[in-house]
Design an enzyme around this catalytic site. Structure first.
Site, PDB file in Angstrom:
ATOM      1  N   HIS A  42       0.865  -1.182   0.000  1.00  0.00           N
ATOM      2  CA  HIS A  42       0.000   0.000   0.000  1.00  0.00           C
ATOM      3  C   HIS A  42       0.898   1.226   0.000  1.00  0.00           C
ATOM      4  O   HIS A  42       1.542   1.524   1.002  1.00  0.00           O
ATOM      5  CB  HIS A  42      -0.899  -0.020   1.241  1.00  0.00           C
ATOM      6  CG  HIS A  42      -1.798   1.163   1.337  1.00  0.00           C
ATOM      7  ND1 HIS A  42      -2.408   1.556   2.492  1.00  0.00           N
ATOM      8  CD2 HIS A  42      -2.179   2.052   0.403  1.00  0.00           C
ATOM      9  CE1 HIS A  42      -3.124   2.638   2.264  1.00  0.00           C
ATOM     10  NE2 HIS A  42      -2.998   2.956   1.008  1.00  0.00           N
ATOM     11  N   LYS A  67      -3.555   1.061  10.139  1.00  0.00           N
ATOM     12  CA  LYS A  67      -2.119   1.184   9.904  1.00  0.00           C
ATOM     13  C   LYS A  67      -1.393   1.143  11.242  1.00  0.00           C
ATOM     14  O   LYS A  67      -1.885   1.671  12.239  1.00  0.00           O
ATOM     15  CB  LYS A  67      -1.812   2.490   9.179  1.00  0.00           C
ATOM     16  CG  LYS A  67      -2.355   2.493   7.753  1.00  0.00           C
ATOM     17  CD  LYS A  67      -2.302   3.860   7.113  1.00  0.00           C
ATOM     18  CE  LYS A  67      -2.978   3.807   5.742  1.00  0.00           C
ATOM     19  NZ  LYS A  67      -3.302   5.149   5.242  1.00  0.00           N
ATOM     20  N   ARG A  72      -8.278  14.513   2.964  1.00  0.00           N
ATOM     21  CA  ARG A  72      -7.998  15.094   4.278  1.00  0.00           C
ATOM     22  C   ARG A  72      -6.493  15.070   4.537  1.00  0.00           C
ATOM     23  O   ARG A  72      -5.748  14.430   3.797  1.00  0.00           O
ATOM     24  CB  ARG A  72      -8.677  14.247   5.361  1.00  0.00           C
ATOM     25  CG  ARG A  72      -8.186  12.798   5.321  1.00  0.00           C
ATOM     26  CD  ARG A  72      -8.659  11.946   6.476  1.00  0.00           C
ATOM     27  NE  ARG A  72      -7.978  10.675   6.510  1.00  0.00           N
ATOM     28  CZ  ARG A  72      -8.306   9.596   5.821  1.00  0.00           C
ATOM     29  NH1 ARG A  72      -9.350   9.629   5.000  1.00  0.00           N
ATOM     30  NH2 ARG A  72      -7.605   8.480   5.914  1.00  0.00           N
TER      31      ARG A  72
HETATM   32  C1  MV4 Z   1      -7.755  -4.167  -2.687  1.00  0.00           C
HETATM   33  C2  MV4 Z   1      -6.938  -5.256  -2.290  1.00  0.00           C
HETATM   34  C3  MV4 Z   1      -6.586  -6.164  -3.270  1.00  0.00           C
HETATM   35  N1  MV4 Z   1      -7.029  -6.016  -4.547  1.00  0.00           N
HETATM   36  N2  MV4 Z   1      -8.160  -4.043  -3.964  1.00  0.00           N
HETATM   37  C4  MV4 Z   1      -8.633  -2.590   1.719  1.00  0.00           C
HETATM   38  C5  MV4 Z   1      -9.343  -1.372   2.186  1.00  0.00           C
HETATM   39  C6  MV4 Z   1      -9.602  -0.553   0.997  1.00  0.00           C
HETATM   40  N3  MV4 Z   1      -9.236   0.785   1.302  1.00  0.00           N
HETATM   41  C7  MV4 Z   1      -8.828  -1.167  -0.119  1.00  0.00           C
HETATM   42  N4  MV4 Z   1      -8.350  -2.420   0.336  1.00  0.00           N
HETATM   43  C8  MV4 Z   1      -7.827  -3.349  -0.495  1.00  0.00           C
HETATM   44  N5  MV4 Z   1      -8.161  -3.242  -1.795  1.00  0.00           N
HETATM   45  C9  MV4 Z   1      -7.800  -4.965  -4.859  1.00  0.00           C
HETATM   46  N6  MV4 Z   1      -8.235  -4.841  -6.106  1.00  0.00           N
HETATM   47  C10 MV4 Z   1      -6.538  -5.336  -0.955  1.00  0.00           C
HETATM   48  C11 MV4 Z   1      -6.983  -4.390  -0.049  1.00  0.00           C
HETATM   49  C12 MV4 Z   1      -6.511  -4.533   1.291  1.00  0.00           C
HETATM   50  C13 MV4 Z   1      -5.675  -3.558   1.858  1.00  0.00           C
HETATM   51  C14 MV4 Z   1      -5.293  -2.426   1.160  1.00  0.00           C
HETATM   52  C15 MV4 Z   1      -4.481  -1.472   1.736  1.00  0.00           C
HETATM   53  C16 MV4 Z   1      -4.005  -1.660   3.024  1.00  0.00           C
HETATM   54  C17 MV4 Z   1      -4.356  -2.773   3.726  1.00  0.00           C
HETATM   55  C18 MV4 Z   1      -5.196  -3.741   3.156  1.00  0.00           C
HETATM   56  C19 MV4 Z   1      -5.528  -4.882   3.889  1.00  0.00           C
HETATM   57  C20 MV4 Z   1      -6.355  -5.823   3.331  1.00  0.00           C
HETATM   58  C21 MV4 Z   1      -6.847  -5.637   2.037  1.00  0.00           C
END
Ligand code: MV4
Length: 446
Positions: free
Chosen positions: A208, A237, A291
């Site tokens: 991320h 986080k 934000r």
């Molecule tokens: C995703 C992903 C995998 N593939 N989208 C989690 C919360 C939301 N803000 C977006 N998220 C995710 N989107 C796709 N197409 C995995 C996550 C995700 C995640 C993303 C960022 C930080 C931590 C996470 C923890 C689990 C899943």
């Protein structure tokens, strides 16, 4: 410039905003709940107004009470911090109708980015790379099957009003789609009162990585580099760093120039964060936050820019103090979020802080509203501070961070400081090769 800013938040960010106002010669008003009457930012602010009882719904989310507090104190502007009303487009419109300035983006952009399917479509049209997915929201099971077949399994069903992982379900094959679609819709309705969903290809082990940007009302948009926020647990986080330990200069440059171009075309104003997933050398946009974020200090440590001051300046109609060429990146910074929680069970541990001694020295910053004798109330988020450390290199930063965690004394309540100490010992952390699932899996296995 503003004469007086009302702070519509609490805790460390309220104190952070107060300090920025003080540096700019602006008076501050702390709008607080009854539970926060003894809070540090209330003590330090030039004025304070109680806006309601402990319950956030009746205080920090109480729009009429906040407007009234701004009017009786003669504030010109309101800083919403993060959480609470910070991404509420209706609040932005009501402030404007009362002749008050929101220290934040335009209401139209808050609204646009609050709808994740719209954000995806708009930024995709402006040339930002997206995760392959449905063209818009999926209405029926047939729509979902069609979209999933086109992009290939596994797919992720996401709520348009989503955030924090709620209303998000994976389908590994067509047979699971109907059940998971219904579950995602129900969870989305329960959490957001909106059951609209869209579909994306599910990325199994991404990082991320988010990009900090800032725009003024003269059409200038600059970026302050990225933050790697992959160390998380249950969508919270835990630790953030800048720069990301895994990106090459070429990978950065392409992403940054496209992001700036898109936000310039959009006519964006204020601070914003573009959230991307990064997997196999490719970036995929997922969401935009409108934000200032909890983790903004790591960016401040590597750029030397006060982002909250810049946020206030551009909201007051001033030009950004920096053009892109003025923004230089130096060394490495890491932030540890310190929560009033058991480091093993993560159960919140409100109570009285009997002893408080923060670490110090060069390259060490503590953003916290704690003090000896402070009572951490049980009503709000459990984050009670952030330790942010800078070093010339990532290795130096980690060494200094480790020493600072040892120095940090918070007694009377349990905190997540020991969790961070353990985290720094892990090989996967030291070599920077973790993904968004790493910490969670580590804690399950240990
Ligand atoms: C995703 C992903 C995998 N593939 N989208 C989690 C919360 C939301 N803000 C977006 N998220 C995710 N989107 C796709 N197409 C995995 C996550 C995700 C995640 C993303 C960022 C930080 C931590 C996470 C923890 C689990 C899943």
């Amino acid at each position: 410039m503003f004469n007086k800013v009302l702070i519509a938040n609490r805790g460390e960010i309220a104190l952070r905003i107060h300090r920025a106002c003080r540096d700019l010669g602006i008076a501050s008003v702390a709008a607080h709940s009854t539970a926060d009457a003894e809070a540090m930012h209330v003590r330090l602010a030039d004025e304070s107004v109680c806006i309601g009882p402990a319950s956030a719904k009746e205080s920090y989310l109480n729009i009429p009470a906040i407007i009234a507090a701004a009017e009786v104190t003669g504030a010109d502007a309101v800083h919403p911090g993060y959480g609470f009303l910070s991404e509420n487009a209706e609040f932005a419109r009501i402030l404007e109708a009362h002749g008050l300035t929101l220290i934040g983006p335009k209401a139209e952009h808050i609204e646009m980015m609050g709808d994740k399917a719209t954000a995806r479509r708009v930024l995709g049209e402006l040339g930002i790379p997206l995760v392959p997915g449905s063209p818009g929201i999926v209405q029926t099971l047939d729509d979902a099957v069609e979209a999933a077949d086109a992009i290939g399994y596994p797919v992720l069903i996401k709520a348009v009003a989503g955030g924090g992982g709620k209303g998000m379900k994976v389908a590994h094959m067509r047979e699971q789609l109907e059940t998971e679609l219904a579950l995602a819709r129900r969870e989305a309705m329960e959490n957001f009162g909106n059951d609209k969903v869209y579909i994306e290809k599910y990325l199994s082990g991404p990082r991320h990585i988010e990009l900090q940007i800032m725009a003024d009302s003269f059409g200038n948009v600059v970026h302050f580099g990225e933050r790697d926020c992959s160390i998380q647990r249950r969508h919270q986080k835990v630790l953030e760093e800048a720069p990301s330990p895994i990106l090459s200069t070429d990978e950065r440059d392409v992403l940054f120039s496209r992001s700036i171009k898109a936000l310039t075309q959009l006519g964006y104003l204020g601070a914003g964060t573009l959230e991307y997933l990064f997997e196999d050398g490719e970036f995929y946009f997922i969401e935009m936050n409108t934000r200032i974020q909890v983790e903004h200090p790591v960016t401040e440590m590597v750029t030397g820019v006060d982002l909250v001051c810049e946020q206030i300046r551009v909201a007051a109609g001033s030009e950004l103090s920096y053009s892109q060429e003025d923004i230089h990146f130096r060394g490495h910074a890491i932030e540890c979020r310190i929560n009033a929680e058991s480091p093993e069970t993560f159960i919140p541990t409100p109570g009285t802080v009997t002893e408080y001694h923060p670490p110090g020295g060069g390259g060490v910053r503590v953003d916290s509203a704690l003090y000896s004798g402070y009572r951490v109330p049980p009503f709000y988020d459990s984050m009670v501070g952030k330790l942010i450390v800078h070093g010339a290199t990532r290795e130096e930063c980690i060494e200094r961070l480790s020493g600072s965690l040892k120095e940090f004394v918070i007694e009377g309540i349990e905190t997540t400081i020991p969790l961070h100490q353990n985290l720094l010992q892990e090989r996967k952390f030291a070599d920077g090769s973790y993904d968004i699932h790493w910490l969670e899996r580590l804690m399950e296995s240990g």
